[in-house]
Design an enzyme around this catalytic site. Structure first.
Site, PDB file in Angstrom:
ATOM      1  NE  ARG A 205      88.688   1.155  46.325  1.00 14.89           N
ATOM      2  CZ  ARG A 205      89.325   0.027  46.628  1.00 14.89           C
ATOM      3  NH1 ARG A 205      90.589   0.051  46.988  1.00 14.89           N
ATOM      4  NH2 ARG A 205      88.715  -1.141  46.524  1.00 14.89           N
ATOM      5  CG  HIS A 253      95.329  -0.195  43.762  1.00 18.19           C
ATOM      6  ND1 HIS A 253      94.124   0.442  43.566  1.00 18.19           N
ATOM      7  CD2 HIS A 253      95.072  -1.129  44.713  1.00 18.19           C
ATOM      8  CE1 HIS A 253      93.200  -0.085  44.349  1.00 18.19           C
ATOM      9  NE2 HIS A 253      93.763  -1.045  45.055  1.00 18.19           N
TER      10      HIS A 253
END
Ligand code: NDP
Ligand code: OXD
Length: 292
Positions: A205, A253
């Site tokens: 993250r 991502h």
């Protein structure tokens, strides 16, 4: 595609028994009196924590073998990219330069490259296995000590062991869940513990990374490179210095995209289990308190 539902279109919330969500509107799930489970749309559950959700119902996550394979393959690529200085060869090619000195006239062999994986769960475990099979020197850092460490992996656990773990790592891979303990963990202190010339890979993250600390460690030459798949915020803002940094690789991502068919099948299976009061496989149930 983004679908927005106005509050007056929500219908009878007492009929909601199984909620599949990623970023639910604050307060919505608390209004569902018959809710029996909350299902994250991804492997991570961090977007569902800290929202004051009803914690008496189970919080479920996705574990998809294809997603796991995708992550292991992407991290393997990123490790090889760092090991074999592929970005430096690409820069030499762009400049039309034949440069045999990039690897200092000697390849770093797999057994010599120490890869440290932060988090040895579904994703980190698959990464460690893949690297081990190719002969890399793998270590791992987890929250809880391992009663039976995976053969061949040098295991470290807990904050007190982080410095020792980091000191023996040439390529650091972050695959931790985002929790209050792990937020900002990729910071100047940790980078300082890594040996000079280490590379950092973050596929967990964006909030794990202190961006300014990474840039400082790269600019000082202490870190050689960073490969990043996750950012805070996403999309990465155009003004971020990371975009143009010559030793940073940016991915939007995508390291392990959710495989829609298998993930949806798993969610429907979970729903059927929850509604018929059958147990859901324990691996799929996140711990509200631990945050993963
Ligand atoms: P798991 O829950 O299976 O594993 C988490 C691991 O992290 C465990 O080994 C756990 O230790 C360790 N851990 C948790 N907290 C700490 C801590 N405070 N200190 C040290 N270690 C800790 O997670 P997954 O492997 O499935 O996924 C990890 C993360 O990867 C997800 O939460 C998500 O954020 C990210 N992800 C990113 C994707 C992408 O496309 N970029 C795709 C999928 C996931 P222990 O074993 O001791 O419990
Ligand atoms: C996930 C992700 O957590 O895609 O599933 O990041």
């Amino acid at each position: 595609m983004r679908v927005q539902i106005a509050p007056d279109e929500l219908g009878d919330l007492s009929k909601v028994e199984f909620a599949i969500c990623w970023n639910p509107p604050p307060g919505l799930l608390q209004q569902c009196p018959n809710l029996k489970a909350i299902q994250s749309m991804g492997a991570g559950v961090d977007s569902l924590l800290g929202l004051d959700l009803p914690t008496h119902v189970p919080l479920l996550r996705v574990i998809d073998p294809l997603m796991t394979e995708r992550m292991a393959t992407w991290v393997l690529w990123a490790v090889i990219n760092a090991q074999r200085r592929c970005d430096e060869y690409a820069a030499a090619q762009a400049a039309g330069r034949w440069d045999k000195s990039i690897e200092n006239y000697r390849n770093v062999d797999n057994a010599e490259l120490r890869v440290g994986v932060m988090g040895l769960g579904v994703m980190g475990g698959a990464v460690a296995d893949t690297l081990l099979r190719l002969g890399y020197a793998v270590s791992a850092w987890t929250r809880m000590p391992r009663a039976a460490p995976p053969p061949g992996v040098a295991c470290h656990a807990g904050r007190a062991a982080l410095r020792d773990f980091a000191a023996g790592v040439d390529v650091l891979v972050c695959l931790l869940p985002l929790t209050p303990e792990t937020q900002g963990i990729l910071n100047a202190e940790l980078f300082g513990w890594l040996p000079r010339g280490a590379a950092v890979i973050n596929a967990a993250r964006g909030k794990h990374l202190v961006e300014a600390d990474l840039l400082a460690a790269l600019d000082s030459g202490h870190l050689r490179s960073a490969t990043l798949d996750v950012f805070d915020p996403e999309p990465l803002p155009p003004a971020s210095r990371l975009w143009a940094h010559p030793r940073v690789r940016i991915f939007p991502h995508v390291s392990a995209m959710t495989n829609i068919e298998t993930a949806v099948a798993q969610m429907l299976e979970n729903r059927a289990a929850v509604l018929s009061r059958r147990p859901v496989p324990q691996q799929l149930v996140a711990d509200w308190e631990a945050g993963y």
